[in-house]
Motif scaffolding. Structure first.
Motif, PDB file in Angstrom:
ATOM      1  N   LEU A  59       0.849  -1.192   0.000  1.00  0.00           N
ATOM      2  CA  LEU A  59       0.000   0.000   0.000  1.00  0.00           C
ATOM      3  C   LEU A  59       0.886   1.244   0.000  1.00  0.00           C
ATOM      4  O   LEU A  59       1.502   1.590   1.012  1.00  0.00           O
ATOM      5  CB  LEU A  59      -0.912   0.002   1.234  1.00  0.00           C
ATOM      6  N   PHE A  60       0.969   1.902  -1.132  1.00  0.00           N
ATOM      7  CA  PHE A  60       1.743   3.138  -1.258  1.00  0.00           C
ATOM      8  C   PHE A  60       0.753   4.292  -1.385  1.00  0.00           C
ATOM      9  O   PHE A  60       0.217   4.550  -2.465  1.00  0.00           O
ATOM     10  CB  PHE A  60       2.664   3.065  -2.479  1.00  0.00           C
ATOM     11  N   CYS A  61       0.527   4.968  -0.273  1.00  0.00           N
ATOM     12  CA  CYS A  61      -0.563   5.933  -0.203  1.00  0.00           C
ATOM     13  C   CYS A  61      -0.059   7.362  -0.016  1.00  0.00           C
ATOM     14  O   CYS A  61       0.888   7.598   0.742  1.00  0.00           O
ATOM     15  CB  CYS A  61      -1.515   5.588   0.957  1.00  0.00           C
ATOM     16  N   ASP A  62      -0.723   8.296  -0.709  1.00  0.00           N
ATOM     17  CA  ASP A  62      -0.541   9.731  -0.482  1.00  0.00           C
ATOM     18  C   ASP A  62       0.918  10.160  -0.525  1.00  0.00           C
ATOM     19  O   ASP A  62       1.447  10.730   0.424  1.00  0.00           O
ATOM     20  CB  ASP A  62      -1.167  10.136   0.857  1.00  0.00           C
ATOM     21  N   THR A  93      -0.675 -10.150  -2.760  1.00  0.00           N
ATOM     22  CA  THR A  93      -2.020 -10.284  -3.329  1.00  0.00           C
ATOM     23  C   THR A  93      -2.626  -8.936  -3.723  1.00  0.00           C
ATOM     24  O   THR A  93      -3.489  -8.881  -4.588  1.00  0.00           O
ATOM     25  CB  THR A  93      -2.966 -10.977  -2.335  1.00  0.00           C
ATOM     26  N   ASN A  94      -2.203  -7.841  -3.055  1.00  0.00           N
ATOM     27  CA  ASN A  94      -2.790  -6.527  -3.293  1.00  0.00           C
ATOM     28  C   ASN A  94      -1.709  -5.489  -3.573  1.00  0.00           C
ATOM     29  O   ASN A  94      -0.684  -5.449  -2.886  1.00  0.00           O
ATOM     30  CB  ASN A  94      -3.611  -6.068  -2.080  1.00  0.00           C
ATOM     31  N   PHE A  95      -1.968  -4.642  -4.559  1.00  0.00           N
ATOM     32  CA  PHE A  95      -1.066  -3.539  -4.883  1.00  0.00           C
ATOM     33  C   PHE A  95      -1.906  -2.263  -4.984  1.00  0.00           C
ATOM     34  O   PHE A  95      -2.807  -2.165  -5.825  1.00  0.00           O
ATOM     35  CB  PHE A  95      -0.330  -3.796  -6.191  1.00  0.00           C
ATOM     36  N   LYS A  96      -1.614  -1.285  -4.102  1.00  0.00           N
ATOM     37  CA  LYS A  96      -2.370  -0.032  -4.084  1.00  0.00           C
ATOM     38  C   LYS A  96      -1.405   1.135  -4.221  1.00  0.00           C
ATOM     39  O   LYS A  96      -0.419   1.234  -3.493  1.00  0.00           O
ATOM     40  CB  LYS A  96      -3.169   0.096  -2.782  1.00  0.00           C
ATOM     41  N   LEU A  97      -1.713   2.039  -5.152  1.00  0.00           N
ATOM     42  CA  LEU A  97      -0.869   3.209  -5.392  1.00  0.00           C
ATOM     43  C   LEU A  97      -1.757   4.447  -5.467  1.00  0.00           C
ATOM     44  O   LEU A  97      -2.650   4.539  -6.312  1.00  0.00           O
ATOM     45  CB  LEU A  97      -0.089   3.035  -6.703  1.00  0.00           C
ATOM     46  N   ARG A  98      -1.496   5.401  -4.565  1.00  0.00           N
ATOM     47  CA  ARG A  98      -2.253   6.657  -4.562  1.00  0.00           C
ATOM     48  C   ARG A  98      -1.259   7.814  -4.553  1.00  0.00           C
ATOM     49  O   ARG A  98      -0.492   7.987  -3.617  1.00  0.00           O
ATOM     50  CB  ARG A  98      -3.169   6.742  -3.339  1.00  0.00           C
ATOM     51  N   MET A  99      -1.287   8.615  -5.618  1.00  0.00           N
ATOM     52  CA  MET A  99      -0.308   9.679  -5.781  1.00  0.00           C
ATOM     53  C   MET A  99      -0.958  11.052  -5.641  1.00  0.00           C
ATOM     54  O   MET A  99      -2.074  11.284  -6.095  1.00  0.00           O
ATOM     55  CB  MET A  99       0.363   9.584  -7.152  1.00  0.00           C
ATOM     56  N   LEU A 127      -5.318   1.981  -8.388  1.00  0.00           N
ATOM     57  CA  LEU A 127      -4.526   3.131  -8.824  1.00  0.00           C
ATOM     58  C   LEU A 127      -5.363   4.389  -8.691  1.00  0.00           C
ATOM     59  O   LEU A 127      -6.480   4.468  -9.232  1.00  0.00           O
ATOM     60  CB  LEU A 127      -4.087   2.976 -10.283  1.00  0.00           C
ATOM     61  N   ASP A 128      -4.834   5.383  -7.994  1.00  0.00           N
ATOM     62  CA  ASP A 128      -5.499   6.676  -7.842  1.00  0.00           C
ATOM     63  C   ASP A 128      -4.460   7.754  -8.132  1.00  0.00           C
ATOM     64  O   ASP A 128      -3.577   8.026  -7.320  1.00  0.00           O
ATOM     65  CB  ASP A 128      -6.058   6.827  -6.429  1.00  0.00           C
ATOM     66  N   ASP A 158      -9.860  -7.961  -8.685  1.00  0.00           N
ATOM     67  CA  ASP A 158     -10.346  -6.666  -8.203  1.00  0.00           C
ATOM     68  C   ASP A 158      -9.508  -5.569  -8.850  1.00  0.00           C
ATOM     69  O   ASP A 158      -8.290  -5.528  -8.686  1.00  0.00           O
ATOM     70  CB  ASP A 158     -10.235  -6.602  -6.677  1.00  0.00           C
ATOM     71  N   LEU A 159     -10.156  -4.662  -9.580  1.00  0.00           N
ATOM     72  CA  LEU A 159      -9.457  -3.568 -10.256  1.00  0.00           C
ATOM     73  C   LEU A 159     -10.163  -2.256  -9.930  1.00  0.00           C
ATOM     74  O   LEU A 159     -11.349  -2.088 -10.216  1.00  0.00           O
ATOM     75  CB  LEU A 159      -9.431  -3.805 -11.769  1.00  0.00           C
ATOM     76  N   ASN A 160      -9.408  -1.322  -9.319  1.00  0.00           N
ATOM     77  CA  ASN A 160      -9.958  -0.031  -8.894  1.00  0.00           C
ATOM     78  C   ASN A 160      -9.105   1.067  -9.506  1.00  0.00           C
ATOM     79  O   ASN A 160      -7.936   1.231  -9.155  1.00  0.00           O
ATOM     80  CB  ASN A 160      -9.940   0.055  -7.359  1.00  0.00           C
ATOM     81  N   LEU A 161      -9.682   1.839 -10.432  1.00  0.00           N
ATOM     82  CA  LEU A 161      -8.932   2.849 -11.170  1.00  0.00           C
ATOM     83  C   LEU A 161      -9.556   4.229 -10.991  1.00  0.00           C
ATOM     84  O   LEU A 161     -10.781   4.377 -11.104  1.00  0.00           O
ATOM     85  CB  LEU A 161      -8.897   2.513 -12.660  1.00  0.00           C
ATOM     86  N   CYS A 162      -8.700   5.227 -10.726  1.00  0.00           N
ATOM     87  CA  CYS A 162      -9.170   6.604 -10.564  1.00  0.00           C
ATOM     88  C   CYS A 162      -8.201   7.540 -11.291  1.00  0.00           C
ATOM     89  O   CYS A 162      -6.994   7.493 -11.054  1.00  0.00           O
ATOM     90  CB  CYS A 162      -9.258   6.962  -9.077  1.00  0.00           C
TER      91      CYS A 162
END
Length: 485
Positions: A59-62, A93-99, A127-128, A158-162
């Motif tokens: 989880l790579f957030c903000d 299992t999960n990769f989250k990137l919010r820049m 991806l956000d 599960d695919l979440n794109l912003c």
């Protein structure tokens, strides 16, 4: 002797209980933390040194490329790649990137990160991207998804794109395992590309679309066809009404925001149990809405929201399966609801102003009403209390229990001169639960006012004097206001 006891107590309270937990529980706890915080735990002890290699989520957030965060991600992925070769349970299992801030010069780096995710068969990707605004060209720079993700995403569930973009090279999609897809402010190079994406996701069960558009037209409009036979949950929030038709035989939950409900084909959506509508209501459309509700044969939970331009002034509801009804009328509109037939209805919740009335031809003995009036004023005048009494009189149902949430107790404490000119009892409630902010010295006045409003009360409870934020009412007001404006 006393000193020894004190030392013993200090030793007991400072005991490291977390480190005594099994690895599986510690890893579960760490999976909720940003990866930067997880990596920092490696300095705690020898046992924790390698523990972060087994956390299944990255989880790579903000973060921003300007503060060295990109280099941290590079190093983290490099170390995890080595760890997966030597540590058996090092699985991601999960990769989250919010820049915070994206520039196109970062695209190659992001492509490498996603290639790592695809190569390691990661099941959930989020991806956000906060894109950079360019004044010269007058448009935002969106991150364009690489072909690697589109061509090799067979393991994705599960695919979440912003705020990303599909360019013209994305002509076909293959996501055979995808169960959940969320697209927010996503741009497509072609108006048919979203249809192709849905066709390439044959196992899709949950779909969320918000503010998506096409780059191929001047107004960025995107025509949406929704006919996936596997979909069970659908949420669409589009400022433009671009949905052509909703025909989903297995759909169980539907949320439409700024999308006209006449796009729903009730004959092809017989499985809908949960329905939420936020529309710009027109008087000529209300009969169609009433028809839709009555023809959804297994509908159990219904939510109707008044929005800024359209007014849901009056509606008659008939549903043989309806169990709960939620109504939101936060803006300064009147709303009248008549329930003709709903034999299973057990719960009615209303949030908004006091320009509201509801009546029910025949209610059950277990009907519960919850009324949330978050309006707060500096002073409450005679007009307010007259409208408040009309509000109570217009709650014309046989309530088994009433929950009343009011921003301030002062809104309920009727002045003596008002009581003298008004008739009592206003209502015949027997069980009343009140949640409000009330000063200690005013609690007895509040109880007297509530007893005057309904002398037949057998049970009266007032929640402890606490901030309404604790119960989520204030935050609800803010979110509702933001949604409508």
């Amino acid at each position: 002797m006393a000193g020894k006891r004190a030392k013993k107590r200090v030793k007991t309270t400072s005991e490291d209980r977390i480190s005594k937990l099994p690895d599986a529980i510690i890893l579960h706890i760490l999976s909720f933390l940003p990866t930067k915080d997880v990596v920092q735990t490696c300095v705690l002890s020898k046992r924790w040194k390698l523990l972060w290699y087994s956390v299944p989520k990255l989880l790579f957030c903000d973060f921003s490329h300007k503060n060295g965060s990109c280099k941290f991600v590079d190093n983290c992925l490099r170390l995890r790649k080595k760890g997966m070769k030597s540590i058996p349970d090092s699985v991601i299992t999960n990769f989250k990137l919010r820049m915070h801030f994206y520039e196109r010069k970062m695209a190659c780096r992001l492509d490498r990160w996603l290639a790592f995710a695809v190569k390691n068969k990661i099941k959930s990707i989020e991806l956000d991207m906060r894109c950079q605004y360019t004044r010269k060209r007058g448009h935002n720079k969106f991150y364009c998804l690489p072909k690697t993700l589109i061509a090799d995403g067979s393991y994705l569930t599960d695919l979440n794109l912003c705020r990303v973009e599909f360019d013209s090279s994305c002509q076909s999609f293959s996501f055979p395992s995808l169960k959940s897809l969320s697209l927010s402010a996503v741009r497509f190079a072609d108006s048919d590309m979203l249809d192709n994406l849905l066709l390439g996701s044959p196992s899709l069960e949950k779909l969320s679309l918000s503010g998506c558009g096409s780059t191929s037209t001047a107004d960025h409009k995107l025509l949406i066809h929704v006919r996936n036979s596997t979909l069970k949950v659908l949420e669409i929030n589009q400022r433009w009404d671009l949905v052509e038709k909703i025909e989903l035989i297995n759909l169980e939950s539907l949320i439409l925001i700024y999308v006209s409900f006449d796009k729903i084909n009730p004959c092809a959506c017989k499985a809908i149990r949960n329905l939420t509508l936020t529309c710009e209501w027109g008087e000529e459309e209300l009969s169609l809405l009433e028809y839709l509700i009555s023809n959804l044969s297994v509908l159990q939970h219904l939510t109707l929201n008044n929005c800024c331009k359209g007014m849901l002034k009056h509606i008659e509801i008939s549903s043989e399966s309806l169990e709960s009804l939620n109504l939101n009328n936060f803006l300064d509109y009147e709303m009248t609801v008549r329930i003709e037939s709903a034999p299973k209805l057990a719960s009615i919740c209303y949030k908004g102003n006091i320009k509201f009335s509801i009546s029910m031809a025949e209610s059950s003995d277990t009907l519960t009403g919850t009324f949330i009036i978050p309006i707060q004023r500096r002073d409450y005048d005679i007009i307010w209390f007259i409208n408040l009494m009309n509000f109570f009189l217009n709650l014309n149902c046989s309530w088994n229990r009433v929950h009343l949430h009011v921003g301030s107790a002062e809104a309920l404490i009727l002045p003596e001169d008002v009581k003298r000119v008004c008739r009592s009892p206003l209502v015949n409630w027997e069980d009343l639960r009140v949640l409000t902010q009330c000063k200690l010295e005013r609690e007895s006045d509040l109880r007297d006012a509530l007893q005057w409003i309904s002398p037949s009360l057998k049970t009266l409870s007032i929640a402890e004097r606490a901030s309404l934020d604790r119960f989520g009412i204030s935050s609800w007001c803010c979110s509702l206001h933001d949604e409508y404006y």
